[in-house]
Design an enzyme around this catalytic site. Structure first.
Site, PDB file in Angstrom:
ATOM      1  N   ASN A  11     -64.991 -29.105  57.778  1.00  0.00           N
ATOM      2  CA  ASN A  11     -65.272 -27.663  57.738  1.00  0.00           C
ATOM      3  C   ASN A  11     -64.144 -26.947  58.484  1.00  0.00           C
ATOM      4  OD1 ASN A  11     -66.241 -25.073  58.004  1.00  0.00           O
ATOM      5  ND2 ASN A  11     -67.925 -25.610  59.395  1.00  0.00           N
ATOM      6  N   LYS A  13     -63.718 -23.858  58.849  1.00  0.00           N
ATOM      7  CA  LYS A  13     -64.128 -22.562  59.431  1.00  0.00           C
ATOM      8  C   LYS A  13     -63.097 -21.502  59.025  1.00  0.00           C
ATOM      9  CE  LYS A  13     -66.543 -25.177  62.909  1.00  0.00           C
ATOM     10  NZ  LYS A  13     -67.062 -25.290  64.262  1.00  0.00           N
ATOM     11  N   HIS A 103     -74.921 -22.837  58.937  1.00  0.00           N
ATOM     12  CA  HIS A 103     -74.106 -23.257  60.082  1.00  0.00           C
ATOM     13  C   HIS A 103     -74.470 -22.404  61.297  1.00  0.00           C
ATOM     14  CE1 HIS A 103     -70.753 -24.176  62.675  1.00  0.00           C
ATOM     15  NE2 HIS A 103     -70.543 -25.239  61.924  1.00  0.00           N
ATOM     16  N   GLU A 105     -72.760 -21.103  63.513  1.00  0.00           N
ATOM     17  CA  GLU A 105     -71.907 -19.914  63.721  1.00  0.00           C
ATOM     18  C   GLU A 105     -72.366 -18.773  62.839  1.00  0.00           C
ATOM     19  OE1 GLU A 105     -68.205 -21.978  63.118  1.00  0.00           O
ATOM     20  OE2 GLU A 105     -68.496 -23.013  65.025  1.00  0.00           O
ATOM     21  N   GLU A 175     -76.036 -30.686  63.933  1.00  0.00           N
ATOM     22  CA  GLU A 175     -74.938 -30.191  64.758  1.00  0.00           C
ATOM     23  C   GLU A 175     -75.508 -29.500  65.996  1.00  0.00           C
ATOM     24  OE1 GLU A 175     -71.136 -29.655  62.163  1.00  0.00           O
ATOM     25  OE2 GLU A 175     -72.136 -27.749  62.412  1.00  0.00           O
ATOM     26  N   GLY A 181     -67.150 -27.624  69.068  1.00  0.00           N
ATOM     27  CA  GLY A 181     -65.903 -27.051  69.565  1.00  0.00           C
ATOM     28  C   GLY A 181     -65.769 -27.108  71.081  1.00  0.00           C
ATOM     29  N   SER A 221     -67.587 -31.945  67.760  1.00  0.00           N
ATOM     30  CA  SER A 221     -66.500 -32.629  68.470  1.00  0.00           C
ATOM     31  C   SER A 221     -66.285 -34.070  68.003  1.00  0.00           C
ATOM     32  CB  SER A 221     -66.724 -32.564  69.986  1.00  0.00           C
ATOM     33  OG  SER A 221     -66.755 -31.215  70.425  1.00  0.00           O
TER      34      SER A 221
END
Ligand code: 13P
Length: 261
Positions: A11, A13, A103, A105, A175, A181, A221
């Site tokens: 991904n 992003k 997701h 985010e 996730e 991240g 990560s």
């Protein structure tokens, strides 16, 4: 060995314009060449921004590259008056195999609820796109010990109203928000525990067939040096990778490590 094919999805992003996308996919393909991966060993997928998809399609189809691609989001609406939205039918026409939905985010930045995520899955499956449904707890829920209930609740609400047949091919990505991240990876045992809980709940809600067929990924990560341990768990069928998928050679190294090459 499970019957499920290992899935390694990158991904990107909001990184890489369409020119950078072409260079990245070319380098990924070159870097994977010596490993001679095939459909029996794993599936490698890139998930670039919308504006890159046409270029990625042209490259992958034109050069007959052994890679698949998908989108990072999809509209829950049919084509029409929805400024800025991208319809599932458009992604399907572009040859996308997958679409990421829910997701963390997007849940945080765009206030996407489980109900909206369910509507996006409905749109995706209606156009032969395989949803990669993202679920996972925040640090507070993990510290409170509610991470499993929270994550399974997100999954159930996002899959409310579907039949097992409609969800054929489904991918779930666990996730944990605190691991995205941050360099903090859930331990292989954390990932294994959640993947087993997800599979059990899928069996309870949709039957053993769907539970056995659904691929469950871990994301947060993941790097070349930790992926093998994570995918060693029988319930973890691959990884959804952010930062380490942005460089073709790095992502190729990660894919090779996951397969054990
Ligand atoms: P990182 O691999 O950069 O932590 O991102 C994980 C992720 O959010 C993939 O969707």
């Amino acid at each position: 060995m499970s019957e499920r094919t290992l899935l390694l999805a990158g991904n990107w992003k909001m990184n890489h314009d369409h020119l950078e996308a072409i260079a990245t996919v070319q380098k990924l393909a070159w870097s994977l060449e010596d490993a001679k991966l095939d459909d029996a060993s794993c599936e490698v997928v890139v998930i670039p921004p919308f504006t890159d998809l046409r270029s990625v399609q042209t490259l992958i189809q034109g050069d007959k590259l052994w890679l698949r691609y998908g989108a990072q989001d999809v509209s829950r609406h049919q084509p029409g008056a929805h400024t800025g939205e991208i319809a599932a039918s458009f992604l399907s026409r572009l040859g996308c195999s997958y679409v990421v939905v829910g997701h963390s985010e997007r849940r945080a930045d765009n206030h996407e609820t489980n109900e909206i995520v369910a509507a996006k899955i409905r749109a995706a499956v209606g156009h032969d796109l395989t949803p990669i449904l993202c679920v996972g707890e925040s640090l507070a829920e993990r510290q409170d010990g509610h991470h499993i209930d929270f994550t399974l609740g997100q999954m159930e609400e996002s899959l409310a109203g579907f039949t097992a047949a409609e969800l054929d091919g489904l991918v779930i990505a666990y996730e944990p928000v605190w691991a995205i991240g941050t360099g903090e990876t859930a331990t292989a045992a954390d990932a294994a525990e959640m993947a087993a809980a997800i599979r059990q709940r899928l069996a309870e809600r949709f039957g053993d067939g769907l539970a056995a067929a659904t691929r469950i990924l871990y994301g947060g990560s993941v790097k070349a040096d930790n992926v093998a341990e994570i995918v060693a768990s029988p319930d973890v069928d691959g990884a959804l990778v952010g930062g380490a998928s942005l460089s073709g050679p790095d992502f190729a190294a990660l894919c090779k490590a996951a397969v054990g090459k």
